[in-house]
Design a protein around this motif. Structure first.
Motif, mmCIF file in Angstrom:
data_model
loop_
_atom_site.group_PDB
_atom_site.id
_atom_site.type_symbol
_atom_site.label_atom_id
_atom_site.label_comp_id
_atom_site.label_asym_id
_atom_site.label_seq_id
_atom_site.Cartn_x
_atom_site.Cartn_y
_atom_site.Cartn_z
ATOM 1 N N LEU A 48 0.784 -1.243 0.000
ATOM 2 C CA LEU A 48 0.000 0.000 0.000
ATOM 3 C C LEU A 48 0.812 1.288 0.000
ATOM 4 C CD1 LEU A 48 -3.178 0.130 0.121
ATOM 5 C CD2 LEU A 48 -2.842 1.108 2.384
ATOM 6 N N ASN A 49 1.892 1.352 0.779
ATOM 7 C CA ASN A 49 2.538 2.661 0.869
ATOM 8 C C ASN A 49 4.074 2.646 0.808
ATOM 9 O OD1 ASN A 49 2.907 1.653 3.432
ATOM 10 N ND2 ASN A 49 1.460 3.045 4.418
ATOM 11 N N HIS A 50 4.623 1.592 0.219
ATOM 12 C CA HIS A 50 6.062 1.613 -0.103
ATOM 13 C C HIS A 50 6.214 0.798 -1.391
ATOM 14 C CE1 HIS A 50 10.286 1.685 -0.068
ATOM 15 N NE2 HIS A 50 10.562 0.840 0.892
ATOM 16 N N GLN A 51 5.934 -0.502 -1.308
ATOM 17 C CA GLN A 51 5.578 -1.229 -2.524
ATOM 18 C C GLN A 51 4.063 -1.117 -2.677
ATOM 19 O OE1 GLN A 51 7.077 -5.175 -4.483
ATOM 20 N NE2 GLN A 51 5.783 -5.759 -2.754
ATOM 21 N N ILE A 52 3.611 -0.914 -3.902
ATOM 22 C CA ILE A 52 2.169 -0.766 -4.134
ATOM 23 C C ILE A 52 1.699 -1.822 -5.122
ATOM 24 C CG2 ILE A 52 0.340 0.758 -4.982
ATOM 25 C CD1 ILE A 52 1.973 3.118 -4.058
ATOM 26 N N ASP A 53 0.678 -2.570 -4.714
ATOM 27 C CA ASP A 53 0.038 -3.548 -5.587
ATOM 28 C C ASP A 53 -0.867 -2.763 -6.538
ATOM 29 O OD1 ASP A 53 -1.996 -5.302 -6.602
ATOM 30 O OD2 ASP A 53 -1.483 -6.760 -5.053
ATOM 31 N N ALA A 54 -0.427 -2.656 -7.802
ATOM 32 C CA ALA A 54 -1.106 -1.765 -8.744
ATOM 33 C C ALA A 54 -2.520 -2.244 -9.056
ATOM 34 C CB ALA A 54 -0.287 -1.650 -10.034
ATOM 35 N N ASP A 55 -2.704 -3.545 -9.099
ATOM 36 C CA ASP A 55 -4.028 -4.086 -9.411
ATOM 37 C C ASP A 55 -5.000 -3.822 -8.254
ATOM 38 O OD1 ASP A 55 -5.754 -5.613 -11.151
ATOM 39 O OD2 ASP A 55 -5.661 -7.181 -9.623
ATOM 40 N N LEU A 56 -4.527 -4.056 -7.039
ATOM 41 C CA LEU A 56 -5.345 -3.737 -5.864
ATOM 42 C C LEU A 56 -5.674 -2.249 -5.838
ATOM 43 C CD1 LEU A 56 -6.540 -4.467 -3.009
ATOM 44 C CD2 LEU A 56 -4.284 -3.863 -2.086
ATOM 45 N N MET A 57 -4.668 -1.413 -6.152
ATOM 46 C CA MET A 57 -4.888 0.040 -6.116
ATOM 47 C C MET A 57 -5.971 0.446 -7.103
ATOM 48 S SD MET A 57 -4.033 2.738 -4.466
ATOM 49 C CE MET A 57 -2.439 2.609 -3.629
ATOM 50 N N LEU A 58 -5.965 -0.167 -8.287
ATOM 51 C CA LEU A 58 -7.011 0.141 -9.269
ATOM 52 C C LEU A 58 -8.389 -0.275 -8.747
ATOM 53 C CD1 LEU A 58 -7.983 1.069 -12.061
ATOM 54 C CD2 LEU A 58 -7.444 -1.221 -12.931
ATOM 55 N N LYS A 59 -8.471 -1.478 -8.160
ATOM 56 C CA LYS A 59 -9.766 -1.948 -7.640
ATOM 57 C C LYS A 59 -10.264 -1.054 -6.498
ATOM 58 C CE LYS A 59 -9.650 -6.838 -8.959
ATOM 59 N NZ LYS A 59 -8.336 -7.089 -9.590
ATOM 60 N N MET A 60 -9.342 -0.590 -5.648
ATOM 61 C CA MET A 60 -9.740 0.310 -4.567
ATOM 62 C C MET A 60 -10.247 1.628 -5.147
ATOM 63 S SD MET A 60 -6.962 -0.390 -1.499
ATOM 64 C CE MET A 60 -5.491 0.055 -2.424
ATOM 65 N N ALA A 61 -9.538 2.129 -6.168
ATOM 66 C CA ALA A 61 -9.948 3.392 -6.797
ATOM 67 C C ALA A 61 -11.331 3.246 -7.428
ATOM 68 C CB ALA A 61 -8.915 3.813 -7.844
ATOM 69 N N GLU A 62 -11.587 2.093 -8.069
ATOM 70 C CA GLU A 62 -12.901 1.875 -8.687
ATOM 71 C C GLU A 62 -14.012 1.856 -7.625
ATOM 72 O OE1 GLU A 62 -11.451 -0.708 -12.599
ATOM 73 O OE2 GLU A 62 -12.015 -1.766 -10.760
ATOM 74 N N THR A 63 -13.702 1.259 -6.485
ATOM 75 C CA THR A 63 -14.704 1.184 -5.420
ATOM 76 C C THR A 63 -15.029 2.579 -4.881
ATOM 77 O OG1 THR A 63 -13.826 -0.992 -4.880
ATOM 78 C CG2 THR A 63 -15.273 0.013 -3.254
ATOM 79 N N LEU A 64 -13.999 3.409 -4.726
ATOM 80 C CA LEU A 64 -14.233 4.781 -4.257
ATOM 81 C C LEU A 64 -14.985 5.594 -5.319
ATOM 82 C CD1 LEU A 64 -10.825 5.456 -2.471
ATOM 83 C CD2 LEU A 64 -13.067 5.221 -1.384
ATOM 84 N N ARG A 65 -14.618 5.381 -6.572
ATOM 85 C CA ARG A 65 -15.336 6.076 -7.656
ATOM 86 C C ARG A 65 -16.820 5.695 -7.644
ATOM 87 N NH1 ARG A 65 -15.284 4.441 -13.113
ATOM 88 N NH2 ARG A 65 -15.608 2.405 -12.110
ATOM 89 N N ASP A 66 -17.100 4.402 -7.472
ATOM 90 C CA ASP A 66 -18.497 3.954 -7.459
ATOM 91 C C ASP A 66 -19.269 4.608 -6.315
ATOM 92 O OD1 ASP A 66 -17.887 2.421 -9.626
ATOM 93 O OD2 ASP A 66 -17.836 0.509 -8.547
ATOM 94 N N TYR A 67 -18.627 4.710 -5.168
ATOM 95 C CA TYR A 67 -19.310 5.285 -3.995
ATOM 96 C C TYR A 67 -19.650 6.759 -4.207
ATOM 97 C CZ TYR A 67 -20.315 6.528 0.846
ATOM 98 O OH TYR A 67 -20.928 6.983 1.993
ATOM 99 N N PHE A 68 -18.725 7.503 -4.826
ATOM 100 C CA PHE A 68 -18.911 8.957 -4.956
ATOM 101 C C PHE A 68 -19.358 9.367 -6.359
ATOM 102 C CE2 PHE A 68 -15.877 8.774 -1.327
ATOM 103 C CZ PHE A 68 -16.604 9.515 -0.418
ATOM 104 N N LYS A 69 -19.807 8.396 -7.179
ATOM 105 C CA LYS A 69 -19.970 8.698 -8.606
ATOM 106 C C LYS A 69 -21.049 9.730 -8.916
ATOM 107 C CE LYS A 69 -23.036 4.877 -10.011
ATOM 108 N NZ LYS A 69 -23.394 4.382 -8.673
ATOM 109 N N ASP A 70 -22.028 9.922 -8.019
ATOM 110 C CA ASP A 70 -23.106 10.877 -8.294
ATOM 111 C C ASP A 70 -22.819 12.268 -7.738
ATOM 112 O OD1 ASP A 70 -24.554 8.842 -9.507
ATOM 113 O OD2 ASP A 70 -25.381 8.192 -7.582
ATOM 114 N N LYS A 71 -21.620 12.492 -7.254
ATOM 115 C CA LYS A 71 -21.339 13.736 -6.529
ATOM 116 C C LYS A 71 -20.777 14.840 -7.408
ATOM 117 C CE LYS A 71 -22.555 11.900 -2.605
ATOM 118 N NZ LYS A 71 -23.850 12.261 -2.027
ATOM 119 N N GLU A 72 -20.714 14.615 -8.711
ATOM 120 C CA GLU A 72 -20.212 15.641 -9.642
ATOM 121 C C GLU A 72 -18.839 16.183 -9.232
ATOM 122 O OE1 GLU A 72 -23.377 18.490 -9.675
ATOM 123 O OE2 GLU A 72 -24.658 17.247 -10.935
ATOM 124 N N VAL A 73 -17.979 15.272 -8.830
ATOM 125 C CA VAL A 73 -16.625 15.631 -8.393
ATOM 126 C C VAL A 73 -15.884 16.378 -9.508
ATOM 127 C CG1 VAL A 73 -14.380 14.662 -7.728
ATOM 128 C CG2 VAL A 73 -16.503 13.652 -6.835
#
Lengths: 196, 196
Positions: free
Chosen positions: A26-51
């Motif tokens: 997470l914060n020294h070596q980063i699992d890029a695939d996990l990071m993408l999945k986490m980003a997608e989950t956050l995007r889904d949660y906030f997707k209606d907020k017109e960020v």
């Protein structure tokens, strides 16, 4: 987020009943695939907020923030922990951020060109513990006159005061993994109603 | 890379015939779409090199590095500019990096768990100027006994010594935008044979 909890259990290390080391993914070596999945989950949660803008703080917030920004197709801004020589004092927003871990207070800085009153800002960070970094970023959003649409966090230490401090200010917080306790150097999760 | 050169011309600012400020799209505010396109171009250049790990240095290398790592589907590791309290001295690779801009020397650190002799490492960074950060990262790759497959750079200041220092060591360098001169506070590009 089930996948993140699995990684915390298999690859995380706990010290002193309080410190969770996740530097292998997470914060020294980063699992890029996990990071993408986490980003997608956050995007889904906030997707209606017109960020319109993603805001984070260097250094370990940058990777999740740029991935989320890429999904929203909006710019990402990262606050700096020292004032760049090319920025003048009246060109910046700034806030004080105390680190309980390191027992130091940093001034964090954002150029005032990059957030304005029309922005709808989503704050992204890797950890939420005592909430001091997030509160500093919120001060910067406030100085800009922008709206804060929410806070997206990868790992929350729910036994520290950060979430409470944000919720009592009415902030919409989405944490992908909430840790109830690290007592006996063992991870206990807090799987909440708003589980993503 | 034509798009990046256009951004440098329209949004970059030059100071003191030497400093190129690109904080509106590259290293303070980040244009996420541009960052993805730059990452894709670097991936295309190095795609046959069987890259197993992306290595960069905090903070402004992190955004391009995680985007490139995501395209290669390999982990990204970022060197830290100070030793984390959770890492012991015999658990790390380290190198000295002198910054001519700030006139300070930092010790950069990578946990020895995250790069090993089987790795084929691609170094990614936002700027190549005097090459000191890249040489420091190369020392870390060498300490790990890993192979260096190349160095991918967003903006190269070709009038400084970095590229020469890397080429005389036989390193495969791909820079997306090469700047021949900032004299008279004007950007002049060096559009090279290996233009991407």
């Amino acid at each position: 987020m089930e996948l993140l909890r699995e990684m915390v259990l298999t690859d995380g290390k706990v010290y002193d009943n309080n410190v969770l080391k996740v530097d292998s993914f997470l914060n020294h070596q980063i699992d890029a695939d996990l990071m993408l999945k986490m980003a997608e989950t956050l995007r889904d949660y906030f997707k209606d907020k017109e960020v319109t803008k993603i805001l984070t703080i260097e250094a370990s917030g940058i990777a999740p923030a740029i991935m989320v920004a890429n999904l929203f197709k909006v710019p990402m801004v990262f606050a700096k922990k020292s004032k760049p020589s090319t920025l003048k004092n009246n060109d910046i927003y700034e806030a004080q951020v105390h680190s309980y871990t390191k027992n130091i207070t940093n001034t964090i800085v954002v150029s005032n060109k990059f957030i304005n009153r029309d922005d709808k800002v989503l704050i992204i960070d890797d950890f939420l513990a005592n909430g001091q970094a997030t509160l500093g970023l919120m001060q910067i959003v406030e100085q800009a006159g922008a709206s804060l649409v929410g806070v997206g966090i990868l790992i929350e230490k729910s036994f520290q005061s950060g979430r409470h401090l944000l919720e009592e200010r009415g902030i919409n917080v989405c944490s992908l993994c909430r840790i109830a306790s690290l007592e006996n150097n063992k991870v206990t999760f807090n799987i909440a109603d708003d589980e993503r």
